[in-house]
Scaffold this active site. Structure first.
Site, PDB file in Angstrom:
ATOM      1  N   THR A   1       0.875  -1.176   0.000  1.00 57.42           N
ATOM      2  CA  THR A   1       0.000   0.000   0.000  1.00 57.42           C
ATOM      3  C   THR A   1       0.911   1.224   0.000  1.00 57.42           C
ATOM      4  OG1 THR A   1      -0.136  -0.284   2.399  1.00 57.42           O
ATOM      5  CG2 THR A   1      -2.022  -1.028   1.116  1.00 57.42           C
TER       6      THR A   1
ATOM      7  N   THR B   1      -0.797  -2.169   5.581  1.00 58.55           N
ATOM      8  CA  THR B   1      -1.086  -0.892   6.251  1.00 58.55           C
ATOM      9  C   THR B   1      -2.137  -0.148   5.428  1.00 58.55           C
ATOM     10  OG1 THR B   1       1.167  -0.785   7.034  1.00 58.55           O
ATOM     11  CG2 THR B   1      -0.046   1.285   7.018  1.00 58.55           C
TER      12      THR B   1
ATOM     13  N   GLU C   1       0.376  -5.679  10.970  1.00 52.83           N
ATOM     14  CA  GLU C   1       1.708  -6.261  11.133  1.00 52.83           C
ATOM     15  C   GLU C   1       2.652  -5.187  11.671  1.00 52.83           C
ATOM     16  OE1 GLU C   1       2.698  -9.573  10.347  1.00 52.83           O
ATOM     17  OE2 GLU C   1       4.182  -8.615  11.634  1.00 52.83           O
TER      18      GLU C   1
ATOM     19  N   GLU D   1      11.981  -4.379   9.271  1.00 50.49           N
ATOM     20  CA  GLU D   1      12.933  -4.970   8.339  1.00 50.49           C
ATOM     21  C   GLU D   1      14.220  -5.260   9.109  1.00 50.49           C
ATOM     22  OE1 GLU D   1      13.363  -2.964   4.601  1.00 50.49           O
ATOM     23  OE2 GLU D   1      11.226  -2.499   4.532  1.00 50.49           O
TER      24      GLU D   1
ATOM     25  N   CYS E   1       8.168   2.845   5.424  1.00 52.16           N
ATOM     26  CA  CYS E   1       7.030   2.860   6.357  1.00 52.16           C
ATOM     27  C   CYS E   1       6.858   4.159   7.136  1.00 52.16           C
ATOM     28  CB  CYS E   1       7.160   1.687   7.318  1.00 52.16           C
ATOM     29  SG  CYS E   1       7.240   0.115   6.446  1.00 52.16           S
TER      30      CYS E   1
ATOM     31  N   LYS F   1      18.653   1.504   6.806  1.00 49.83           N
ATOM     32  CA  LYS F   1      19.142   1.058   8.122  1.00 49.83           C
ATOM     33  C   LYS F   1      19.937  -0.221   7.908  1.00 49.83           C
ATOM     34  CE  LYS F   1      15.342  -1.819   9.775  1.00 49.83           C
ATOM     35  NZ  LYS F   1      14.408  -2.047  10.859  1.00 49.83           N
TER      36      LYS F   1
HETATM   37  C1  UGA Z   1       8.908   0.322  11.088  1.00 51.64           C
HETATM   38  C2  UGA Z   1       8.359  -0.020  12.483  1.00 51.64           C
HETATM   39  O1  UGA Z   1       9.440  -0.024  13.424  1.00 51.64           O
HETATM   40  C3  UGA Z   1       7.696  -1.397  12.497  1.00 51.64           C
HETATM   41  O2  UGA Z   1       7.125  -1.653  13.761  1.00 51.64           O
HETATM   42  C4  UGA Z   1       6.609  -1.415  11.415  1.00 51.64           C
HETATM   43  O3  UGA Z   1       5.962  -2.674  11.335  1.00 51.64           O
HETATM   44  C5  UGA Z   1       7.236  -1.102  10.063  1.00 51.64           C
HETATM   45  O4  UGA Z   1       7.852   0.200  10.122  1.00 51.64           O
HETATM   46  C6  UGA Z   1       6.151  -1.116   9.031  1.00 51.64           C
HETATM   47  O5  UGA Z   1       5.292  -0.238   9.046  1.00 51.64           O
HETATM   48  O6  UGA Z   1       6.081  -2.073   8.245  1.00 51.64           O
HETATM   49  P1  UGA Z   1      11.151  -0.337   9.786  1.00 51.64           P
HETATM   50  O7  UGA Z   1      10.768   0.750   8.822  1.00 51.64           O
HETATM   51  O8  UGA Z   1      11.550  -1.663   9.251  1.00 51.64           O
HETATM   52  O9  UGA Z   1       9.926  -0.623  10.803  1.00 51.64           O
HETATM   53  O10 UGA Z   1      12.376   0.181  10.631  1.00 51.64           O
HETATM   54  P2  UGA Z   1      12.714   0.865  12.028  1.00 51.64           P
HETATM   55  O11 UGA Z   1      13.612  -0.050  12.749  1.00 51.64           O
HETATM   56  O12 UGA Z   1      11.508   1.370  12.740  1.00 51.64           O
HETATM   57  O13 UGA Z   1      13.589   2.108  11.512  1.00 51.64           O
HETATM   58  C7  UGA Z   1      13.032   3.125  10.700  1.00 51.64           C
HETATM   59  C8  UGA Z   1      14.041   4.242  10.488  1.00 51.64           C
HETATM   60  O14 UGA Z   1      14.252   4.957  11.704  1.00 51.64           O
HETATM   61  C9  UGA Z   1      15.418   3.802  10.017  1.00 51.64           C
HETATM   62  O15 UGA Z   1      15.871   4.702   9.012  1.00 51.64           O
HETATM   63  C10 UGA Z   1      16.288   3.908  11.259  1.00 51.64           C
HETATM   64  O16 UGA Z   1      17.647   4.194  10.959  1.00 51.64           O
HETATM   65  C11 UGA Z   1      15.629   5.086  11.980  1.00 51.64           C
HETATM   66  N1  UGA Z   1      15.795   5.041  13.454  1.00 51.64           N
HETATM   67  C12 UGA Z   1      15.255   4.015  14.157  1.00 51.64           C
HETATM   68  C13 UGA Z   1      16.456   6.072  14.104  1.00 51.64           C
HETATM   69  O17 UGA Z   1      16.927   7.043  13.468  1.00 51.64           O
HETATM   70  N2  UGA Z   1      16.572   6.035  15.463  1.00 51.64           N
HETATM   71  C14 UGA Z   1      16.068   5.010  16.196  1.00 51.64           C
HETATM   72  O18 UGA Z   1      16.205   5.028  17.427  1.00 51.64           O
HETATM   73  C15 UGA Z   1      15.392   3.979  15.530  1.00 51.64           C
END
Ligand code: UGA
Length: 443
Positions: A88, A124, A154, A158, A266, A329
Site C-alpha cells: 500500500t 497498512t 503487522e 525490516e 514505512c 538502516k
Molecule cells: C517500522 C516499524 O518499526 C515497524 O514496527 C513497522 O511494522 C514497520 O515500520 C512497518 O510499518 O512495516 P522499519 O521501517 O523496518 O519498521 O524500521 P525501524 O527499525 O523502525 O527504523 C526506521 C528508520 O528509523 C530507520 O531509518 C532507522 O535508521 C531510523 N531510526 C530508528 C532512528 O533514526 N533512530 C532510532 O532510534 C530507531
C-alpha cells in the site's frame, strides 16, 4: 482439520509471513502476480535481503508445506484463511495511501470464493478499508457473508522480520465475530502459548493502531533529533542526553537513537498519510505535529551535509566525499526514502565527487540513483576522500580501524551520521570527528 493458509502478495511482509507460518507448521500457498518473483521464491531465492529468512524459506519448501503460485483460482480453492499482504504505497501527489493493489487483489479473489473462509488484511491502510472490503467481498463472493473479513496489522521491522513474526510483542485482530477470532487464535496458537498479548478490537481500531504505532516511533526519533538541534545551539551532547532520558522507564531508550533520522518504506509514508487523512477527517489539528516530526527529520539530513561542508572549509565544490552506507538502516537492502541516498544526492549537487559503498544495498541503490559513483569496498569509498560520512551503521563500519581507513583518505575528516563510532578512538588516530548533536571537539 488443520487450517490451510494463503498469503496474497509476496513482498517483504508477505514472503516473511508465508515462510514463518509454514515454519509454525501450516500448509501455506504464497501468491503473487509477478511471475519472476514467484519462480525465484519457489527456488528458495529471496528477492530482498532479510537475515534468517532464506533458511526458513528453504525449510518450508523442502518440507512441502510452503508453495507459491500466481493463480487466484488455486489460492481460492486451497485456503481456509487468506492473508492479504500486498503493498500500500504512498500516492505521489496526494500523499494518501494507494489502495489499488489491495482492491485489485480482493476483486481477483472474491469471485472465486465458494466456501466459508476468512480474509485477513495485514497491509497498512486507513480506517474504513476493512468494512469496505467486507461489503465488496460479500457482494462478489459466491460464498457471500461466509467469506468473512478480519484485520490483523503487522508490526515487523525490516532486518528483524523473522523474530518479529514468530515472537511478536503483540497480536492485534480486528474482527466482527467470535468465529473469526477463534480462527486467528488457531493461526497464532504457538506465539499465544508463549504468552504474547492478543488484543481483540473492532475493524477501525485494528486499522488505526498500525499507523498510530508508526507515528509514535517517528515522533520519538524526531523528538531526540530536535534535542540534537538544541545541543548544537548550546554545546551539549545529545548522546549523553538520550542516555539519561532513556533511564526513565516512562521514556525508555529503545527507538530513540539520535542521528540522521528515519527513512524506509514505512515511517515517512505513514506520518504523511496520517497527516493528510487526519485533515480530511476534520481532525487536522490533532495530527498537525506530524508535519513538524517530518520537518525535523528532513533537517537532520541537511545538518549532516552541513557538517561535511564545515569539515572541507566551507565548500564541497570539487571535493571528494566517501559515503559509508546507502540502506535506510543496517540489516536491510531497502533504499526507499533512504536518508543516505538523500544526503548522497545533496552532496553531489554541491559539486563534490561522491564515492559510495554499502555491504548489501549496492544493487538497489544503483537502480534508485544510477548516477552516483559506487565503490567496491569501504576502503574503496574512502580512497582520496577529503571527508568520509557514515550514513548507515553497519557492523563493518562500526568496527572499522581508523588507522587503516586513515591511510586511504586524503584528509582524516569524518562525519558520523549515526553515532556509530567511538569519537575518542578516531580522534586519537588523528581524525577530525563530527556528529550531529555533539560538540565539535572533545570535552
Ligand atoms: C517500522 C516499524 O518499526 C515497524 O514496527 C513497522 O511494522 C514497520 O515500520 C512497518 O510499518 O512495516 P522499519 O521501517 O523496518 O519498521 O524500521 P525501524 O527499525 O523502525 O527504523 C526506521 C528508520 O528509523 C530507520 O531509518 C532507522 O535508521 C531510523 N531510526 C530508528 C532512528 O533514526 N533512530 C532510532 O532510534 C530507531
Amino acid at each position: 482439520m488443520a487450517l490451510r493458509l494463503t498469503v496474497l502478495g509476496t513482498g517483504y511482509l508477505g514472503a516473511t509471513h508465508a515462510a514463518c507460518t509454514a515454519e509454525l507448521g501450516f500448509d501455506v500457498l504464497g501468491l503473487d502476480t509477478d511471475e519472476a518473483r514467484i519462480s525465484a521464491l519457489a527456488e528458495g531465492k529471496l528477492p530482498f535481503y532479510e537475515p534468517g529468512l532464506e533458511a526458513l524459506l528453504d525449510r518450508g519448501l523442502r518440507s512441502g508445506r510452503l508453495r507459491f503460485t500466481s493463480s487466484y483460482q488455486e489460492a481460492a480453492d486451497f485456503g481456509d484463511v487468506h492473508f492479504i499482504c500486498v503493498g500500500t504505497p504512498q500516492q505521489a501527489v496526494s500523499g494518501r495511501i494507494d489502495l489499488s493493489h489491495l482492491i485489485h487483489c480482493v476483486e481477483s479473489l472474491a469471485p472465486l470464493l465458494v466456501r466459508p473462509c476468512l480474509i485477513v488484511g495485514k497491509s497498512t491502510t486507513q480506517v474504513g478499508t476493512a468494512s469496505q472490503l467486507a461489503e465488496r467481498i460479500a457482494r462478489l463472493a459466491p460464498a457471500g457473508t461466509a467469506a468473512e473479513v478480519a484485520w490483523n496489522p503487522e508490526f515487523l521491522r525490516e532486518g528483524c522480520g523473522v523474530a518479529d513474526t514468530l515472537r511478536p510483542e503483540r497480536i492485534v485482530v480486528g474482527v466482527r465475530s467470535a468465529a473469526a477470532e477463534a480462527i486467528l487464535r488457531q493461526v497464532y496458537a504457538e506465539p499465544l502459548a508463549s504468552g504474547v498479548p492478543f488484543v481483540v478490537t473492532d475493524f477501525a481500531t485494528a486499522e488505526l493502531v498500525k499507523v498510530a504505532a508508526n507515528a509514535f516511533l517517528a515522533t520519538k526519533i524526531s523528538f531526540i533529533n530536535a534535542m540534537a538541534e538544541l545541543c548544537e545551539a548550546t554545546g551539549a551532547d545529545v548522546t549523553k542526553l538520550a542516555e539519561v532520558l532513556g533511564h526513565d522507564h516512562r521514556i525508555g531508550s529503545a527507538g530513540m537513537r539520535p542521528g540522521l533520522g528515519f527513512g524506509g518504506g514505512c515511517l515517512p509514508k505513514d506520518i504523511r498519510a496520517l497527516s493528510t487523512w487526519g485533515a480530511e477527517l476534520g481532525v487536522g489539528e490533532a495530527v498537525r505535529f506530524l508535519r513538524e516530526v517530518d520537518s525535523i527529520n528532513l533537517r537532520r539530513r541537511s545538518r549532516v551535509v552541513e557538517l561535511a561542508r564545515e569539515l572541507t572549509g566551507g565548500s564541497l565544490q570539487g571535493r571528494t566525499v566517501g559515503l559509508l552506507g546507502l540502506a535506510f538502516k543496517p540489516d536491510s537492502d531497502d533504499v526507499r526514502d533512504s536518508p543516505a541516498l538523500h544526503v548522497a544526492a545533496a552532496i553531489r549537487d554541491l559539486g563534490a565527487r561522491v564515492s559510495a559503498y554499502d555491504p548489501v544495498a549496492m544493487d538497489r541503490a544503483r537502480q534508485a540513483d544510477p548516477d552516483l559513483e559506487y565503490a567496491g569496498s569501504m576502503v574503496g569509498a574512502a580512497t582520496d576522500a577529503d571527508v568520509l560520512i557514515l550514513l548507515t551503521e553497519w557492523p563493518e563500519f562500526r568496527q572499522a580501524d581508523p588507522e587503516t581507513i586513515g591511510k586511504a583518505v586524503a584528509k582524516r575528516n569524518i562525519v558520523d551520521g549515526r553515532h556509530a563510532l567511538d569519537p575518542a578512538q578516531w580522534r586519537a588516530a588523528g581524525w577530525t570527528y563530527r556528529a550531529p548533536g555533539r560538540p565539535g571537539t572533545a570535552q
